[in-house]
Design a protein around this motif. Structure first.
Motif, PDB file in Angstrom:
ATOM      1  N   GLU A  28       0.814  -1.210   0.000  1.00 33.33           N
ATOM      2  CA  GLU A  28       0.000   0.000   0.000  1.00 33.33           C
ATOM      3  C   GLU A  28       0.848   1.261   0.000  1.00 33.33           C
ATOM      4  OE1 GLU A  28      -4.004  -1.574   2.251  1.00 33.33           O
ATOM      5  OE2 GLU A  28      -2.797  -0.039   3.213  1.00 33.33           O
ATOM      6  N   PHE A  29       0.424   2.220  -0.834  1.00 29.14           N
ATOM      7  CA  PHE A  29       1.119   3.489  -0.953  1.00 29.14           C
ATOM      8  C   PHE A  29       0.073   4.598  -0.974  1.00 29.14           C
ATOM      9  CE2 PHE A  29       3.600   0.147  -2.817  1.00 29.14           C
ATOM     10  CZ  PHE A  29       4.843   0.338  -2.243  1.00 29.14           C
ATOM     11  N   VAL A  30       0.204   5.554  -0.051  1.00 29.43           N
ATOM     12  CA  VAL A  30      -0.776   6.629   0.065  1.00 29.43           C
ATOM     13  C   VAL A  30      -0.264   7.864  -0.676  1.00 29.43           C
ATOM     14  CG1 VAL A  30      -2.075   8.098   1.636  1.00 29.43           C
ATOM     15  CG2 VAL A  30      -1.582   5.726   2.272  1.00 29.43           C
ATOM     16  N   LEU A  31      -1.073   8.328  -1.628  1.00 25.12           N
ATOM     17  CA  LEU A  31      -0.725   9.491  -2.437  1.00 25.12           C
ATOM     18  C   LEU A  31      -0.916  10.776  -1.641  1.00 25.12           C
ATOM     19  CD1 LEU A  31      -2.548   8.380  -5.710  1.00 25.12           C
ATOM     20  CD2 LEU A  31      -0.141   8.052  -5.109  1.00 25.12           C
ATOM     21  N   THR A  32      -0.278  11.838  -2.084  1.00 26.24           N
ATOM     22  CA  THR A  32      -0.390  13.134  -1.438  1.00 26.24           C
ATOM     23  C   THR A  32      -1.796  13.715  -1.600  1.00 26.24           C
ATOM     24  OG1 THR A  32       1.946  13.529  -1.905  1.00 26.24           O
ATOM     25  CG2 THR A  32       0.628  15.439  -1.297  1.00 26.24           C
ATOM     26  N   TYR A  33      -2.410  13.494  -2.757  1.00 26.20           N
ATOM     27  CA  TYR A  33      -3.746  14.011  -3.057  1.00 26.20           C
ATOM     28  C   TYR A  33      -4.626  12.875  -3.575  1.00 26.20           C
ATOM     29  CZ  TYR A  33      -1.118  18.376  -3.064  1.00 26.20           C
ATOM     30  OH  TYR A  33      -0.305  19.400  -2.721  1.00 26.20           O
ATOM     31  N   ILE A  34      -5.930  13.097  -3.589  1.00 27.07           N
ATOM     32  CA  ILE A  34      -6.861  12.136  -4.172  1.00 27.07           C
ATOM     33  C   ILE A  34      -6.928  12.399  -5.673  1.00 27.07           C
ATOM     34  CG2 ILE A  34      -9.255  11.353  -4.263  1.00 27.07           C
ATOM     35  CD1 ILE A  34      -9.497  12.187  -1.316  1.00 27.07           C
ATOM     36  N   PRO A  35      -6.611  11.400  -6.499  1.00 26.40           N
ATOM     37  CA  PRO A  35      -6.616  11.596  -7.949  1.00 26.40           C
ATOM     38  C   PRO A  35      -8.038  11.767  -8.505  1.00 26.40           C
ATOM     39  CG  PRO A  35      -5.409   9.597  -7.352  1.00 26.40           C
ATOM     40  CD  PRO A  35      -6.131  10.070  -6.134  1.00 26.40           C
ATOM     41  N   LEU A  36      -8.126  12.542  -9.581  1.00 27.89           N
ATOM     42  CA  LEU A  36      -9.371  12.583 -10.334  1.00 27.89           C
ATOM     43  C   LEU A  36      -9.578  11.202 -10.944  1.00 27.89           C
ATOM     44  CD1 LEU A  36      -9.032  16.006 -12.180  1.00 27.89           C
ATOM     45  CD2 LEU A  36     -10.633  15.440 -10.353  1.00 27.89           C
ATOM     46  N   SER A  37     -10.793  10.787 -11.010  1.00 26.95           N
ATOM     47  CA  SER A  37     -11.129   9.454 -11.516  1.00 26.95           C
ATOM     48  C   SER A  37     -10.525   9.190 -12.896  1.00 26.95           C
ATOM     49  CB  SER A  37     -12.647   9.303 -11.580  1.00 26.95           C
ATOM     50  OG  SER A  37     -12.990   8.031 -12.065  1.00 26.95           O
ATOM     51  N   GLY A  38      -9.797   8.082 -13.002  1.00 26.69           N
ATOM     52  CA  GLY A  38      -9.243   7.644 -14.279  1.00 26.69           C
ATOM     53  C   GLY A  38      -7.988   8.362 -14.747  1.00 26.69           C
TER      54      GLY A  38
END
Length: 83
Positions: A28-38
């Motif tokens: 598991e790797f947590v990104l800095t921001y939530i990506p836009l879908s797709g």
């Protein structure tokens, strides 16, 4: 962080996160921001990974599937669009 772009008419910022796993089979790797879908593109040692087949994305967390082996010294790179 990079350039501005547009996906289906939505202006966004391109972001990029790098991870250097320090334990065997880290999944598991947590990104800095939530990506836009797709918009996410996930790479393991420079090889593009296929969503569902090799990883899943839930909110800001990328999780590699059981069949995808990640070792210390590997490089995980994720690029994605965000608002």
């Amino acid at each position: 962080m990079g350039y501005y772009g547009a996906i289906q008419g939505v202006a966004h910022v391109e972001s990029e996160d790098y991870f250097l796993p320090d334990i065997v089979d880290e999944k598991e790797f947590v990104l800095t921001y939530i990506p836009l879908s797709g918009t996410e593109r996930v790479y393991l040692n420079g090889l593009k990974q296929i969503r569902v087949l090799q990883y899943t994305l839930s909110s800001a967390t990328v999780t590699f599937n059981v069949s995808t082996q990640v070792y210390p010294g590997d490089i995980v790179n994720v690029t994605y669009g965000r608002l």
